[in-house]
Design a protein around this motif. Structure first.
Motif, PDB file in Angstrom:
ATOM      1  N   GLU A  35       0.827  -1.208   0.000  1.00 41.76           N
ATOM      2  CA  GLU A  35       0.000   0.000   0.000  1.00 41.76           C
ATOM      3  C   GLU A  35       0.862   1.259   0.000  1.00 41.76           C
ATOM      4  O   GLU A  35       0.552   2.241  -0.686  1.00 41.76           O
ATOM      5  CB  GLU A  35      -0.942  -0.014   1.217  1.00 41.76           C
ATOM      6  CG  GLU A  35      -2.066  -1.025   1.102  1.00 41.76           C
ATOM      7  CD  GLU A  35      -2.906  -1.137   2.364  1.00 41.76           C
ATOM      8  OE1 GLU A  35      -4.036  -1.659   2.275  1.00 41.76           O
ATOM      9  OE2 GLU A  35      -2.433  -0.719   3.442  1.00 41.76           O
ATOM     10  N   LYS A  36       1.973   1.217   0.749  1.00 42.52           N
ATOM     11  CA  LYS A  36       2.881   2.376   0.795  1.00 42.52           C
ATOM     12  C   LYS A  36       3.556   2.578  -0.552  1.00 42.52           C
ATOM     13  O   LYS A  36       3.683   3.713  -1.048  1.00 42.52           O
ATOM     14  CB  LYS A  36       3.935   2.141   1.884  1.00 42.52           C
ATOM     15  CG  LYS A  36       4.946   3.282   2.053  1.00 42.52           C
ATOM     16  CD  LYS A  36       4.284   4.494   2.675  1.00 42.52           C
ATOM     17  CE  LYS A  36       5.296   5.514   3.170  1.00 42.52           C
ATOM     18  NZ  LYS A  36       6.202   6.032   2.145  1.00 42.52           N
ATOM     19  N   ARG A  37       4.008   1.513  -1.175  1.00 45.04           N
ATOM     20  CA  ARG A  37       4.672   1.644  -2.476  1.00 45.04           C
ATOM     21  C   ARG A  37       3.690   2.166  -3.525  1.00 45.04           C
ATOM     22  O   ARG A  37       4.054   3.001  -4.361  1.00 45.04           O
ATOM     23  CB  ARG A  37       5.230   0.279  -2.908  1.00 45.04           C
ATOM     24  CG  ARG A  37       6.289  -0.289  -1.967  1.00 45.04           C
ATOM     25  CD  ARG A  37       7.555   0.558  -1.965  1.00 45.04           C
ATOM     26  NE  ARG A  37       8.519   0.075  -0.999  1.00 45.04           N
ATOM     27  CZ  ARG A  37       8.701   0.619   0.205  1.00 45.04           C
ATOM     28  NH1 ARG A  37       7.984   1.677   0.581  1.00 45.04           N
ATOM     29  NH2 ARG A  37       9.597   0.126   1.026  1.00 45.04           N
ATOM     30  N   ILE A  38       2.464   1.696  -3.499  1.00 41.57           N
ATOM     31  CA  ILE A  38       1.458   2.185  -4.447  1.00 41.57           C
ATOM     32  C   ILE A  38       1.185   3.667  -4.217  1.00 41.57           C
ATOM     33  O   ILE A  38       1.065   4.454  -5.170  1.00 41.57           O
ATOM     34  CB  ILE A  38       0.162   1.360  -4.323  1.00 41.57           C
ATOM     35  CG1 ILE A  38       0.389  -0.066  -4.835  1.00 41.57           C
ATOM     36  CG2 ILE A  38      -0.982   2.013  -5.097  1.00 41.57           C
ATOM     37  CD1 ILE A  38      -0.772  -1.001  -4.583  1.00 41.57           C
ATOM     38  N   ALA A  39       1.090   4.062  -2.943  1.00 46.66           N
ATOM     39  CA  ALA A  39       0.833   5.471  -2.629  1.00 46.66           C
ATOM     40  C   ALA A  39       1.980   6.355  -3.103  1.00 46.66           C
ATOM     41  O   ALA A  39       1.767   7.486  -3.570  1.00 46.66           O
ATOM     42  CB  ALA A  39       0.622   5.630  -1.125  1.00 46.66           C
ATOM     43  N   ASP A  40       3.226   5.856  -3.000  1.00 49.18           N
ATOM     44  CA  ASP A  40       4.395   6.664  -3.392  1.00 49.18           C
ATOM     45  C   ASP A  40       4.609   6.692  -4.903  1.00 49.18           C
ATOM     46  O   ASP A  40       4.992   7.731  -5.468  1.00 49.18           O
ATOM     47  CB  ASP A  40       5.657   6.107  -2.713  1.00 49.18           C
ATOM     48  CG  ASP A  40       5.656   6.341  -1.219  1.00 49.18           C
ATOM     49  OD1 ASP A  40       4.879   7.198  -0.740  1.00 49.18           O
ATOM     50  OD2 ASP A  40       6.413   5.636  -0.511  1.00 49.18           O
ATOM     51  N   GLY A  79       2.417   4.904  -7.471  1.00 46.93           N
ATOM     52  CA  GLY A  79       1.294   4.654  -8.364  1.00 46.93           C
ATOM     53  C   GLY A  79       1.264   3.204  -8.804  1.00 46.93           C
ATOM     54  O   GLY A  79       2.303   2.548  -8.899  1.00 46.93           O
ATOM     55  N   LYS A  80       0.043   2.691  -9.099  1.00 53.81           N
ATOM     56  CA  LYS A  80      -0.122   1.271  -9.398  1.00 53.81           C
ATOM     57  C   LYS A  80       0.612   0.839 -10.668  1.00 53.81           C
ATOM     58  O   LYS A  80       0.969  -0.325 -10.808  1.00 53.81           O
ATOM     59  CB  LYS A  80      -1.605   0.944  -9.552  1.00 53.81           C
ATOM     60  CG  LYS A  80      -2.413   1.039  -8.279  1.00 53.81           C
ATOM     61  CD  LYS A  80      -3.873   0.677  -8.535  1.00 53.81           C
ATOM     62  CE  LYS A  80      -4.690   0.783  -7.252  1.00 53.81           C
ATOM     63  NZ  LYS A  80      -6.114   0.474  -7.486  1.00 53.81           N
ATOM     64  N   THR A  81       0.819   1.765 -11.593  1.00 49.92           N
ATOM     65  CA  THR A  81       1.374   1.374 -12.897  1.00 49.92           C
ATOM     66  C   THR A  81       2.896   1.413 -12.955  1.00 49.92           C
ATOM     67  O   THR A  81       3.481   1.018 -13.969  1.00 49.92           O
ATOM     68  CB  THR A  81       0.813   2.287 -13.990  1.00 49.92           C
ATOM     69  OG1 THR A  81       1.159   3.659 -13.699  1.00 49.92           O
ATOM     70  CG2 THR A  81      -0.703   2.150 -14.080  1.00 49.92           C
ATOM     71  N   ASP A  82       3.532   1.876 -11.889  1.00 47.40           N
ATOM     72  CA  ASP A  82       4.996   1.927 -11.913  1.00 47.40           C
ATOM     73  C   ASP A  82       5.557   0.507 -12.026  1.00 47.40           C
ATOM     74  O   ASP A  82       5.091  -0.411 -11.339  1.00 47.40           O
ATOM     75  CB  ASP A  82       5.512   2.591 -10.630  1.00 47.40           C
ATOM     76  CG  ASP A  82       7.006   2.866 -10.704  1.00 47.40           C
ATOM     77  OD1 ASP A  82       7.792   1.920 -10.512  1.00 47.40           O
ATOM     78  OD2 ASP A  82       7.382   4.024 -10.953  1.00 47.40           O
ATOM     79  N   PRO A  83       6.566   0.291 -12.881  1.00 44.16           N
ATOM     80  CA  PRO A  83       7.117  -1.064 -13.073  1.00 44.16           C
ATOM     81  C   PRO A  83       7.619  -1.696 -11.780  1.00 44.16           C
ATOM     82  O   PRO A  83       7.576  -2.921 -11.627  1.00 44.16           O
ATOM     83  CB  PRO A  83       8.268  -0.840 -14.060  1.00 44.16           C
ATOM     84  CG  PRO A  83       7.902   0.414 -14.776  1.00 44.16           C
ATOM     85  CD  PRO A  83       7.176   1.268 -13.786  1.00 44.16           C
ATOM     86  N   TYR A  84       8.061  -0.865 -10.833  1.00 46.06           N
ATOM     87  CA  TYR A  84       8.610  -1.452  -9.610  1.00 46.06           C
ATOM     88  C   TYR A  84       7.522  -2.131  -8.768  1.00 46.06           C
ATOM     89  O   TYR A  84       7.802  -3.082  -8.042  1.00 46.06           O
ATOM     90  CB  TYR A  84       9.338  -0.413  -8.759  1.00 46.06           C
ATOM     91  CG  TYR A  84       9.882  -1.025  -7.489  1.00 46.06           C
ATOM     92  CD1 TYR A  84      10.895  -1.992  -7.560  1.00 46.06           C
ATOM     93  CD2 TYR A  84       9.348  -0.717  -6.244  1.00 46.06           C
ATOM     94  CE1 TYR A  84      11.358  -2.604  -6.412  1.00 46.06           C
ATOM     95  CE2 TYR A  84       9.814  -1.325  -5.093  1.00 46.06           C
ATOM     96  CZ  TYR A  84      10.820  -2.267  -5.185  1.00 46.06           C
ATOM     97  OH  TYR A  84      11.289  -2.883  -4.047  1.00 46.06           O
ATOM     98  N   ILE A  85       6.295  -1.660  -8.867  1.00 42.81           N
ATOM     99  CA  ILE A  85       5.211  -2.272  -8.090  1.00 42.81           C
ATOM    100  C   ILE A  85       5.048  -3.739  -8.494  1.00 42.81           C
ATOM    101  O   ILE A  85       4.984  -4.636  -7.651  1.00 42.81           O
ATOM    102  CB  ILE A  85       3.891  -1.506  -8.303  1.00 42.81           C
ATOM    103  CG1 ILE A  85       4.024  -0.055  -7.816  1.00 42.81           C
ATOM    104  CG2 ILE A  85       2.743  -2.209  -7.571  1.00 42.81           C
ATOM    105  CD1 ILE A  85       4.321   0.102  -6.357  1.00 42.81           C
ATOM    106  N   LYS A  86       5.019  -3.995  -9.811  1.00 42.31           N
ATOM    107  CA  LYS A  86       4.879  -5.374 -10.260  1.00 42.31           C
ATOM    108  C   LYS A  86       6.124  -6.183  -9.899  1.00 42.31           C
ATOM    109  O   LYS A  86       6.027  -7.372  -9.555  1.00 42.31           O
ATOM    110  CB  LYS A  86       4.632  -5.408 -11.769  1.00 42.31           C
ATOM    111  CG  LYS A  86       4.350  -6.805 -12.300  1.00 42.31           C
ATOM    112  CD  LYS A  86       3.884  -6.803 -13.742  1.00 42.31           C
ATOM    113  CE  LYS A  86       2.461  -6.306 -13.859  1.00 42.31           C
ATOM    114  NZ  LYS A  86       1.913  -6.543 -15.235  1.00 42.31           N
ATOM    115  N   GLN A  87       7.294  -5.533  -9.943  1.00 42.51           N
ATOM    116  CA  GLN A  87       8.528  -6.223  -9.564  1.00 42.51           C
ATOM    117  C   GLN A  87       8.486  -6.620  -8.090  1.00 42.51           C
ATOM    118  O   GLN A  87       8.841  -7.735  -7.731  1.00 42.51           O
ATOM    119  CB  GLN A  87       9.738  -5.306  -9.836  1.00 42.51           C
ATOM    120  CG  GLN A  87      11.053  -5.793  -9.251  1.00 42.51           C
ATOM    121  CD  GLN A  87      11.544  -7.086  -9.884  1.00 42.51           C
ATOM    122  OE1 GLN A  87      11.080  -7.453 -10.956  1.00 42.51           O
ATOM    123  NE2 GLN A  87      12.471  -7.766  -9.239  1.00 42.51           N
TER     124      GLN A  87
END
Length: 823
Positions: free
Chosen positions: A111-116, A118-126
């Motif tokens: 949740e923190k990474r998404i807030a910082d 955004g859901k579409t950032d490649p790092y979120i999926k990583q």
């Protein structure tokens, strides 16, 4: 003094400031009697809880429920799963995340990474890809190393990824070798990683589970004193309780008890002002029971008697002499358990002496019990003399008025329900029923659980249990009003119990029908099994009282009783049966279409053989409640579990049915639960209590209009008749012997009759003689038919083929204690 004057006095007592005339609460919001009732019930349901004590002390109620963190584990798993599915639908997720995977922290990080970012950032999926490998290891898969990182990343992504991978790598090791992960977590905990707090907690957790308890406690205490680690303070506080449990020393338990009581003893405004204190409070409400502050089965905590190696027991003894809350809770719950486990008709000198001693000794352990808490506790020992009744009624009235005037926010709200219950108890024990009725008629919160379940129902159980049927009728007429029944529309349990009290108090059939109409499970009444077939037939015609399904059952039972006794029901009755049971009619029509030349008697036989739910019972005695014959399988469905009550019929078992009738009565009056709690009730139970109440029960049964209407000769005939397998199989065998070899109807009858010896009554001896006889006729005369080829066995005992060798030819069935007929 007239009843009208008594009622007026009671109304004025409850309404010195007209309760229902007030339309607004002190804060200006609209007055809602339902909400005030709910507020009373919060404490009446658990009168001697920590929550009730603190309200009675005037500390207020922050309206926070008990929690220990584990309650939210499924929410964490659900939220995490949904986020992963949305962002990386291709990710392989397990069907179930085990509790040990602790998804609370991964959820927070994601949740923190998404807030910082955004859901579409490649790092979120990583991050999800790497975390799924960690969770796979938690699920038992052998994961050697994490998936590779994203490359060529710039700060701050690279810094974030390095920190995340370090923690995820430690977690991977944790799920494969906890001891080896300790150093990895220590390294993270000593750094400036965003995962520092979580790593420190994991260090304490691993030490605790590794039985390094001193080191674990030191680390946990260090975490709790460091404000920068506040994010893990709540879960660390839970860990402290776990460590105390593992240490099992008086010192650690005392520390945990004192800390728990300390949190519970804080004002509501302070708790609500601090998120940390709110979390501590929720956990303390859970922990207070966990640390042993609850009712006890004996008095070691009062006497100060300790076992050889006391740990938690010493801490409880010490706490009861240090904290008024602890002594009040243990003593209160111990005494309250007697009232919970037995109805008022068990109260006698032994009960009164025990509760008086328990209350007085508990209060003497430590000074400082709040006055209201003391009033509630002392209500448990109050006796029914004139002065005690008046004093308790005064307090009950005052508490109800304060609850009303404050709209449920006054401290007296936590006392109102319990004081009412025991004031009515005293009036009942004194035989001052008009006093109780008048006060209850005037009580403003009739929708409350405190009123309906704890008080009104308890009073009805007392009257019926004491055999006071005439008084139970006055109770019914004065208190069980149309408004009361309307208020119970969402409380089926209380509604049904009050309906049953009214049924047993009925002076005639009309009153019994009126009470039965209030019950949601009408055909579950055990008395129905005793009624004559003609009565059941008439009841099946009552569209006002019974549902179509219930009417169908009553008609089936009445018709089958005649048939099972060898009496062919007349055609008009058969038409009534078919009109109410379209499934049975469909079976009959199919038989007629299949075998138009078969005689009426033969068609009836085949219809019954094709319809296993043609039985002689409306319901049957069950372990917890009567077995219902409505709902479930259709008329042609076999019950694979209950062969005796639901598949055709056994002979009527009078001892079983009478025992069920008496058991249901005892369950209604509360005697049954006292029987189940006999060990707990030993300190208060008079030696002859059960026998005395059994005599009073018999007086109610013998005088009841429906019991008087029982045709005992008819029941005797039902008891001595053949079981369905025996009767139907012999009838089919007789038909088969006389039939032509091409008579398919006879072949089917034989095959289905043999089936009854497999799935029908097995409580009344083996079926071998007539099952084998039918088998022999079927295979000798109709051996080439499908009915014969589909019937390779005949049956004897317990549904097995030819058990002579394993049972010695004996087929034992259950027996029931001999019952006296109530007449």
């Amino acid at each position: 003094m007239s009843r009208r004057i008594i009622s007026l006095i009671a109304l004025l007592a409850f309404s010195s400031t007209p309760l229902l005339a007030q339309t607004a609460c002190p804060d200006g919001s609209p007055r809602d009697v339902r909400k005030i009732s709910d507020a009373i019930d919060v404490y009446a349901r658990e009168p001697f809880s920590a929550r009730s004590f603190r309200v009675l002390k005037g500390l207020g109620d922050p309206m926070i429920d008990a929690d220990y963190g584990g309650y939210s584990s499924w929410q964490d798993a659900d939220a995490f799963r949904k986020m992963v599915t949305e962002i990386a639908p291709e990710a392989k997720q397990p069907g179930y995340y085990g509790y040990e995977c602790r998804l609370g922290y991964p959820r927070q990080v994601l949740e923190k990474r998404i807030a910082d970012l955004g859901k579409t950032d490649p790092y979120i999926k990583q991050w999800i890809t790497v975390q799924m490998a960690v969770l796979a290891a938690c699920g038992g898969e052998k994961i050697a190393e994490l998936p590779g990182p994203l490359t060529d990343q710039q700060a701050p992504i690279q810094i974030m990824q390095d920190a995340d991978r370090s923690y995820q790598a430690a977690s991977l090791v944790f799920y494969t070798d906890r001891a080896k992960s300790l150093d990895l977590y220590k390294t993270i905990g000593a750094s400036d990683s965003p995962h520092k707090a979580a790593a420190r907690y994991m260090v304490a957790n691993i030490l605790a589970n590794g039985k390094q308890l001193a080191e674990a406690r030191a680390e946990a205490n260090a975490i709790l004193t460091d404000p920068s680690l506040a994010s893990v303070h709540e879960i660390t506080q839970e860990l402290i309780g776990y460590i105390a449990n593992l240490e099992d020393t008086a010192q650690s338990w005392s520390e945990l008890i004192n800390n728990t009581v300390g949190v519970l003893d804080k004002p509501a405004k302070d708790i609500l002002a601090s998120p940390k204190l709110s979390a501590d409070y929720a956990r303390a409400l859970y922990d207070i029971d966990f640390v042993g502050i609850h009712g006890k089965s004996d008095d070691w905590w009062l006497d100060g008697k300790l076992p050889e190696n006391p740990t938690i027991s010493k801490s409880i003894i010490d706490a009861a002499r240090q904290h008024p809350m602890v002594a009040w809770m243990i003593g209160g719950q111990t005494a309250q358990n007697y009232y919970t486990n037995a109805p008022w008709q068990f109260i006698g000198p032994k009960w009164e002496a025990r509760t008086q001693s328990l209350v007085e000794r508990s209060l003497a352990l430590v000074q400082g019990a709040p006055p209201l808490a003391k009033d509630v506790f002392e209500a448990l020992k109050a006796k029914p003399d004139e002065a005690s009744r008046k004093a308790l009624w005064d307090k009950a009235q005052a508490a109800a008025k304060s609850a009303n005037d404050s709209c449920g926010t006054a401290a007296e709200t936590a006392a109102a329900g319990t004081l009412l219950t025991h004031a009515v108890r005293l009036s009942a024990l004194a035989g001052k029923f008009d006093e109780a009725y008048a006060q209850l008629e005037a009580y403003p919160f009739k929708e409350s659980y405190a009123y309906t379940q704890n008080t009104l129902l308890a009073l009805g159980q007392f009257l019926l249990g004491q055999g006071m049927v005439d008084e139970a009728r006055r109770y019914r007429d004065r208190l069980l009003t149309d408004d009361l029944w309307l208020s119970l529309r969402n409380d089926e349990v209380t509604q049904n119990m009050l309906a049953e009290i009214s049924m047993w108090a009925a002076e005639d059939r009309a009153q019994w029908d009126k009470a039965l109409a209030r019950h949601s499970q009408k055909t579950g009444q055990s008395i129905l099994n005793f009624l004559p077939a003609k009565d059941l037939r008439e009841m099946a015609k009552d569209e006002r009282l019974f549902t179509p399904e219930e009417r169908a059952l009553l008609a089936r039972t009445a018709w089958t009783r005649l048939y099972a006794r060898g009496r062919a029901p007349d055609k008009s009755f058969t038409q009534e049966l078919y009109a109410l049971n379209p499934q049975i009619k469909a079976v009959s029509d199919k038989v007629a279409a299949d075998y138009p030349k078969a005689k009426d008697a033969s068609q009836h036989l085949l219809t019954i053989l094709r319809a296993p739910r043609m039985g002689i019972l409306v319901n049957a005695p069950g372990i917890w409640e009567p077995i219902t014959m409505t709902g479930g399988n259709d008329a042609t469905g076999l019950d694979s579990f209950d062969h005796n009550d639901k598949n055709w019929w056994c002979p009527f078992e009078p001892d079983r049915q009478l025992a069920g009738l008496r058991s249901d009565f005892d369950d209604l009056t509360g005697v049954q639960r006292a029987t189940w709690s006999a060990k707990t009730l030993e300190p208060v139970m008079e030696a002859d209590a059960m026998a005395a109440l059994a005599k009073k029960r018999e007086s109610v049964l013998r005088a009841h209009p429906l019991v008087k209407s029982i045709n005992w000769r008819e029941l005797k005939a039902l008891a001595s008749m053949a079981s369905a397998p025996k009767m139907l199989t012999r009838a089919a065998t007789k038909w088969g012997k006389a039939a032509r070899k091409e008579d398919a109807a006879a072949a089917e009858a034989l095959a289905l009759a043999i089936k009854t010896t497999r799935y029908g009554c097995n409580w009344h001896g083996g079926h071998g003689i007539y099952s084998k006889a039918a088998y022999d006729v079927l295979h000798a005369r109709f051996g080439t038919t499908p009915w014969a080829t589909q019937t390779p066995y005949w049956f004897d005992c317990v549904n097995f083929y030819d058990q002579t060798n394993t049972t010695g030819g004996k087929c034992p069935g259950p027996s029931w204690p001999k019952q006296e007929i109530p007449r």
